[in-house]
Design an enzyme around this catalytic site. Structure first.
Site, PDB file in Angstrom:
ATOM      1  CG  HIS A 467      -1.792   1.183   1.368  1.00  0.00           C
ATOM      2  ND1 HIS A 467      -3.117   1.172   1.026  1.00  0.00           N
ATOM      3  CD2 HIS A 467      -1.538   2.453   1.792  1.00  0.00           C
ATOM      4  CE1 HIS A 467      -3.647   2.378   1.239  1.00  0.00           C
ATOM      5  NE2 HIS A 467      -2.697   3.168   1.707  1.00  0.00           N
ATOM      6  CD  GLU A 468       1.566   3.654   3.656  1.00  0.00           C
ATOM      7  OE1 GLU A 468       1.763   4.707   2.997  1.00  0.00           O
ATOM      8  OE2 GLU A 468       0.526   3.448   4.310  1.00  0.00           O
ATOM      9  CG  HIS A 471       0.351   6.293  -0.748  1.00  0.00           C
ATOM     10  ND1 HIS A 471      -0.662   6.978  -1.386  1.00  0.00           N
ATOM     11  CD2 HIS A 471      -0.207   5.772   0.379  1.00  0.00           C
ATOM     12  CE1 HIS A 471      -1.781   6.877  -0.656  1.00  0.00           C
ATOM     13  NE2 HIS A 471      -1.529   6.153   0.410  1.00  0.00           N
ATOM     14  CG  HIS A 474       0.541   8.926  -6.997  1.00  0.00           C
ATOM     15  ND1 HIS A 474      -0.577   9.302  -6.284  1.00  0.00           N
ATOM     16  CD2 HIS A 474       0.406   9.525  -8.202  1.00  0.00           C
ATOM     17  CE1 HIS A 474      -1.340  10.078  -7.036  1.00  0.00           C
ATOM     18  NE2 HIS A 474      -0.760  10.240  -8.205  1.00  0.00           N
TER      19      HIS A 474
END
Length: 676
Positions: A467-468, A471, A474
């Site tokens: 998940h991190e 990010h 991104h």
């Protein structure tokens, strides 16, 4: 002193952590603020008429030195804090708030911005430039530029108070977390706990010169305890302690702070012409309005609640049959869920952990990024770090160009706040023909290695890492001109799409075979375990969905109405939770007083965005699955339309460019097993 304000003489312009001392920050902030003010004065005093270049663009590139100092300081304040940094934060927060107001309430600056904005139809601008112009004008209007002088002063006062209250809220939560420990001296108190968890508790006790075992409210200690400890009284004790954070009769009590924060936010919104804080926030979100958010949350609640109630009944019956438990309490939830999951799927986190050695999982994330986006990650040792635990990597593309610097910080320690997050030390932007590449970091609180075992992750920690890392991608793949539209600078209900979509790869055999290998034998995770992971992914998903929706509804309760009649945090919470409550209420526990996402982080009126983004990610991943989870064409569309574009255009436009259609809620319900 000048170390923080001059160009860094380091590899790839990375932060020189070891050369910075705490006393450098105050003077650096003062210098950075003065420099930013000078940059603003230069724009205001430009004798030329206002143009996009000399006003809007100049404003977008102002304050970069100060941003750099702030990024370094506040990232350490979260990941490696101490009393000195907390004092500095309290000192600096109002100064930064005042500077923000000095800029957005500067009448001469706004008149230049407005002059350019009013010519927007006659200017030849790129999509990104149009977005920047719209954003610049709105930033001023939404921060008081259209107010009279008396109102502007009122806004400044509110912002200064809020900046300090939010910091204090977070510090109180951390103080209550750090103050609690469950000290077990008799071995029978450990029954049911996994060996690695016991070992970590023993080593914590030893580090504090105590016998026995110490458990804390840090997630790697707390979550396994409430999930596995057979002793119901001890589970109750630690669970009650977690629920009391910020809600005790001590100097860390957050009740008044919560009421003050919501009151000030409401006053601020009204001052700016919005009905509520939620109306103000949502004007700049995909969801657009409180009524749309509530409709979205309640629609999902109507679809998930029947499943949740059925699951809760099943769990209650299971606990009664197993241990004669008459009333299922909050401290029983994780424990019996885990037992029921083991019975149904013969799947136990402890069975999975040996296949998820941290180093292998991280390599797996890198390998997935390589297969999708042609990125390579090389560990380097010539980049300065703020703590020995931190790992540093150069990220390059297939032509060997530097894409980003990546920092990873995985284990809990005293000065680190709980949870997991991605952040940046330097954003990506293009200036004077140079594409400045970003410095991105992920910070987690995973189970650390012990004397006999490496760091072995629970499956939940595996998905957290992915998940991190989503990010982080991104941030790393950002490719925009202006720093304030780069990377994760997007609408908050869009920002979770790149992170949440990455979690999907953790459930796919094709991805798991890249990294899920036994830490001792190197044996690949057995395929029946992979099947069970997939099957169990929607286990008790109705209850999990209702829980998430309850947090979103609580957030909208605090921020979607006039809060002035609210006098008791607990009473108000009970009302908000009425439609989602499954477990009996615990009178001396509260959620709001440690709900850092909305009172200390940036999620006020935005907690719904986790579910909103889940709809996006479920819909987007269906597209990957239809074409192959490593399909280069789909990956490239995702990279080009979503990951690299930042906030350069409206997210729904970006999403439709990637997917060819708007997202469908049913994709999420299908994945959650709530509809066939």
């Amino acid at each position: 002193m000048a170390i923080l304000t001059e160009k860094f003489n380091t590899v790839h312009d990375t932060a020189p952590f070891s050369q910075i001392s705490e006393k450098d920050y105050i003077s650096a902030f003062d210098e950075g603020i003065a420099l930013t003010k000078k940059e603003i004065e230069d724009i205001v005093n430009n004798p030329e008429p206002p143009t996009f270049e000399n006003t809007i663009e100049a404003l977008a590139y102002s304050g970069l030195t100060l941003d750099r100092i702030s990024n370094i300081f506040f990232n350490l304040h979260s990941a490696e804090t101490n009393d000195e940094l907390e004092k500095i934060a309290q000192d600096v927060a109002p100064k930064l708030s005042a500077l923000g107001n000095d800029i957005t309430l500067n009448t001469d600056l706004f008149s230049r911005v407005k002059a350019v904005y009013e010519q927007k139809d006659s200017l030849t601008l790129t999509t990104e430039q149009q977005t920047l112009l719209e954003k610049s004008f709105k930033d001023f209007a939404r921060n008081g530029a259209l107010l009279n002088n008396e109102q502007k002063q009122k806004l400044r006062d509110i912002d200064a108070k809020l900046s300090v209250l939010k910091l204090k809220f977070g510090e109180n939560v951390l103080a209550d977390s750090n103050a609690y420990q469950l000290h077990i001296t008799k071995e029978e108190g450990l029954a049911g706990l996994p060996e690695g968890v016991i070992e970590a508790a023993a080593s914590l006790a030893k580090s504090k010169n105590k016998d026995g075992w110490i458990f804390t409210l840090d997630y790697p200690s707390y979550i396994p305890f409430v999930t596995y400890a057979d002793n119901r009284e001890l589970r109750k004790e630690i669970s009650l302690a977690a629920g009391r954070k910020g809600f005790q009769e001590n100097e860390n009590n957050n009740e008044t702070i919560v009421l003050e924060i919501v009151q000030l936010r409401h006053q601020r919104a009204q001052l700016l012409g919005y009905e509520t804080h939620a109306d103000f926030v949502l004007a700049e979100r995909m969801a657009e309005s409180p009524s749309k958010v509530l409709a979205f949350l309640n629609d999902l609640l109507a679809k998930a609640k029947p499943a949740a109630e059925k699951e809760f009944q099943e769990l209650t019956a299971f606990a009664k049959e197993k241990d004669g438990i008459e009333v299922l309490e909050k401290w029983d939830g994780s424990y019996y869920s885990e037992k029921l999951k083991q019975q149904k799927f013969q799947l136990d986190d402890e069975l999975l952990k040996p296949y998820f050695k941290l180093e292998n999982v991280l390599k797996g994330a890198f390998e997935v990024a390589h297969k999708l986006y042609n990125l390579t990650f090389s560990k380097v040792h010539n980049i300065d770090k703020y703590h020995p635990d931190v790992q540093t990597y150069e990220v390059k593309d297939e032509q060997d160009n530097l894409v980003a610097i990546f920092y990873a910080d995985f284990f809990p320690r005293k000065g680190k706040r709980q949870g997991a997050w991605m952040t940046s030390f330097k954003p990506q932007y293009i200036k004077d023909g140079i594409n400045e590449r970003p410095h991105i970091s992920i910070v987690c609180n995973f189970t650390p290695p012990t004397e006999t075992k490496p760091a072995l992750l629970t499956f939940n920690e595996v998905t957290t890492l992915f998940h991190e890392f989503g990010h982080a991608l991104h941030g790393m793949l950002a490719n925009t001109t202006y720093p304030n539209l780069s990377g994760t600078s997007v609408f908050w209900d869009f920002v979770e799409l790149p992170s949440q979509i990455m979690e999907n790869w953790c459930y796919e055999k094709e991805a798991l075979t890249l990294f899920a290998k036994h830490y001792e034998t190197g044996e690949l995770i057995p395929m029946e375990l992979v099947e069970k992971i997939k099957e169990s992914a929607s286990f008790l998903e109705g209850m999990a969905t209702v829980r998430q929706l309850s947090f979103g509804l609580l957030d909208m309760g605090w921020h979607g109405q006039d809060p002035s009649a609210i006098s008791k945090v607990k009473d108000f919470e009970k009302l908000q939770f009425a439609s989602t409550q499954l477990f009996p209420d615990v009178e001396d526990n509260a959620m709001s007083t440690s709900f850092s996402h909305i009172f200390n982080g940036g999620y006020s009126s935005g907690y719904y965005s986790y579910k909103w983004a889940e709809v996006l990610d479920a819909d987007a991943f269906e597209y990957f699955k239809e074409n192959g989870i490593f399909n280069k064409e789909v990956a490239n569309k995702f990279k080009e339309n979503i990951l690299s574009k930042g906030g350069t255009t409206h997210p729904m436009k970006l999403y439709k460019a990637f997917r060819g259609q708007e997202p469908a809620v049913d994709a999420l319900l299908r994945r959650a097993g709530l509809i066939k």
